[in-house]
Design a protein around this motif. Structure first.
Motif, PDB file in Angstrom:
ATOM      1  N   LEU A 119       0.817  -1.206   0.000  1.00  0.00           N
ATOM      2  CA  LEU A 119       0.000   0.000   0.000  1.00  0.00           C
ATOM      3  C   LEU A 119       0.856   1.262   0.000  1.00  0.00           C
ATOM      4  N   LEU A 120       1.898   1.272   0.805  1.00  0.00           N
ATOM      5  CA  LEU A 120       2.741   2.468   0.878  1.00  0.00           C
ATOM      6  C   LEU A 120       3.503   2.707  -0.420  1.00  0.00           C
ATOM      7  N   VAL A 121       4.066   1.652  -0.994  1.00  0.00           N
ATOM      8  CA  VAL A 121       4.899   1.818  -2.184  1.00  0.00           C
ATOM      9  C   VAL A 121       4.061   1.940  -3.449  1.00  0.00           C
ATOM     10  N   ALA A 122       3.092   1.047  -3.623  1.00  0.00           N
ATOM     11  CA  ALA A 122       2.334   1.018  -4.878  1.00  0.00           C
ATOM     12  C   ALA A 122       1.188   2.021  -4.900  1.00  0.00           C
ATOM     13  N   VAL A 123       0.489   2.191  -3.804  1.00  0.00           N
ATOM     14  CA  VAL A 123      -0.674   3.076  -3.798  1.00  0.00           C
ATOM     15  C   VAL A 123      -0.295   4.495  -3.390  1.00  0.00           C
ATOM     16  N   GLU A 124       0.462   4.624  -2.321  1.00  0.00           N
ATOM     17  CA  GLU A 124       0.823   5.953  -1.820  1.00  0.00           C
ATOM     18  C   GLU A 124       2.076   6.509  -2.485  1.00  0.00           C
ATOM     19  N   ASP A 125       2.700   5.732  -3.365  1.00  0.00           N
ATOM     20  CA  ASP A 125       3.833   6.178  -4.175  1.00  0.00           C
ATOM     21  C   ASP A 125       5.008   6.644  -3.322  1.00  0.00           C
ATOM     22  N   MET A 126       5.239   5.949  -2.216  1.00  0.00           N
ATOM     23  CA  MET A 126       6.395   6.267  -1.385  1.00  0.00           C
ATOM     24  C   MET A 126       7.598   5.485  -1.909  1.00  0.00           C
ATOM     25  N   GLY A 127       8.761   6.057  -1.739  1.00  0.00           N
ATOM     26  CA  GLY A 127       9.991   5.349  -2.070  1.00  0.00           C
ATOM     27  C   GLY A 127      10.291   4.319  -0.991  1.00  0.00           C
ATOM     28  N   TYR A 128      11.242   3.445  -1.290  1.00  0.00           N
ATOM     29  CA  TYR A 128      11.601   2.411  -0.320  1.00  0.00           C
ATOM     30  C   TYR A 128      12.090   3.014   0.992  1.00  0.00           C
ATOM     31  N   ALA A 129      12.913   4.047   0.894  1.00  0.00           N
ATOM     32  CA  ALA A 129      13.463   4.664   2.105  1.00  0.00           C
ATOM     33  C   ALA A 129      12.358   5.292   2.948  1.00  0.00           C
ATOM     34  N   GLN A 130      11.409   5.951   2.294  1.00  0.00           N
ATOM     35  CA  GLN A 130      10.324   6.591   3.026  1.00  0.00           C
ATOM     36  C   GLN A 130       9.420   5.534   3.662  1.00  0.00           C
ATOM     37  N   ALA A 131       9.102   4.467   2.927  1.00  0.00           N
ATOM     38  CA  ALA A 131       8.285   3.381   3.493  1.00  0.00           C
ATOM     39  C   ALA A 131       9.018   2.725   4.657  1.00  0.00           C
ATOM     40  N   ALA A 132      10.328   2.555   4.527  1.00  0.00           N
ATOM     41  CA  ALA A 132      11.122   1.969   5.610  1.00  0.00           C
ATOM     42  C   ALA A 132      11.057   2.851   6.852  1.00  0.00           C
ATOM     43  N   ALA A 133      11.104   4.162   6.653  1.00  0.00           N
ATOM     44  CA  ALA A 133      11.020   5.084   7.792  1.00  0.00           C
ATOM     45  C   ALA A 133       9.646   5.014   8.451  1.00  0.00           C
ATOM     46  N   VAL A 134       8.592   4.928   7.641  1.00  0.00           N
ATOM     47  CA  VAL A 134       7.239   4.852   8.185  1.00  0.00           C
ATOM     48  C   VAL A 134       7.066   3.595   9.021  1.00  0.00           C
ATOM     49  N   LEU A 135       7.559   2.472   8.510  1.00  0.00           N
ATOM     50  CA  LEU A 135       7.353   1.186   9.175  1.00  0.00           C
ATOM     51  C   LEU A 135       8.435   0.861  10.203  1.00  0.00           C
ATOM     52  N   GLY A 136       9.499   1.639  10.227  1.00  0.00           N
ATOM     53  CA  GLY A 136      10.589   1.382  11.171  1.00  0.00           C
ATOM     54  C   GLY A 136      11.350   0.116  10.826  1.00  0.00           C
ATOM     55  N   LEU A 137      11.591  -0.100   9.532  1.00  0.00           N
ATOM     56  CA  LEU A 137      12.259  -1.305   9.055  1.00  0.00           C
ATOM     57  C   LEU A 137      13.465  -0.934   8.208  1.00  0.00           C
ATOM     58  N   PRO A 138      14.407  -1.866   8.055  1.00  0.00           N
ATOM     59  CA  PRO A 138      15.494  -1.634   7.095  1.00  0.00           C
ATOM     60  C   PRO A 138      14.936  -1.649   5.667  1.00  0.00           C
ATOM     61  N   ILE A 139      15.600  -0.949   4.758  1.00  0.00           N
ATOM     62  CA  ILE A 139      15.148  -0.878   3.368  1.00  0.00           C
ATOM     63  C   ILE A 139      15.092  -2.266   2.742  1.00  0.00           C
TER      64      ILE A 139
END
Length: 174
Positions: A119-139
């Motif tokens: 949802l974050l990457v495909a729908v909300e068009d976030m980059g991997y780094a931004q999605a990683a920051a949102v979820l608190g995960l490594p890229i």
């Protein structure tokens, strides 16, 4: 709080609603999740200190709210009985509606970790780094979950059951 900060939070609402709807698939629960997210953001705005993207911060709050809800539901197994997906109202003449319903149902069958990343990457068009920051995960973890989620979604939409290899959880080896 400055007017531009308030405007930035308000500008996130449509994206938050779309993400919440993808996470929980129930419009009423999605609206509740957005409301809880906005309340938490308003009350904790001083913690943001304008470090980074406010959109990522808001999505991070929503992610944490969603995870808290999943954990609370797991502690009350009597509430999780009957995991049938709700029927989506649609006109019989809309073949697009059927495809959207099938996609929504397939998305809801994905594990929450894969669904969130998709949802974050495909729908909300976030980059991997931004999605990683949102979820608190490594890229790398984001990229792995995205790849597994896309493959599982592809299999679901083609009417094939996910392979046992794709569905098996990863094991930790020391």
């Amino acid at each position: 709080m400055r007017d531009q900060d308030e405007a930035a939070i308000v500008a996130c609402i449509p994206n938050l609603r779309r993400y919440a709807r993808g996470l929980v698939s129930d419009p009423a629960l999605a609206d509740d999740l957005v409301q809880d997210t906005l309340e938490r953001a308003w009350s904790r705005f001083s913690l943001w200190h304008q470090r980074g993207d406010i959109r990522a911060w808001m999505f991070g709050i929503m992610h944490n709210q969603f995870i808290d809800g999943v954990r609370a539901k797991a502690r009350r197994p009597e509430d999780s009985a009957g995991d049938d997906l709700p029927d989506v109202e649609q006109r019989a003449s809309q073949s697009d509606g059927i495809e959207v319903r099938d996609l929504d149902r397939a998305m809801q069958r994905l594990p929450p970790e894969q669904r969130e990343v998709l949802l974050l990457v495909a729908v909300e068009d976030m980059g991997y780094a931004q999605a990683a920051a949102v979820l608190g995960l490594p890229i790398g973890t984001v990229m792995s979950r995205l790849a597994r989620g896309r493959e599982r979604l592809r299999q679901e939409l083609q009417g094939r059951a996910p392979s046992a290899h794709a569905a098996a959880p990863l094991r930790r080896i020391k």
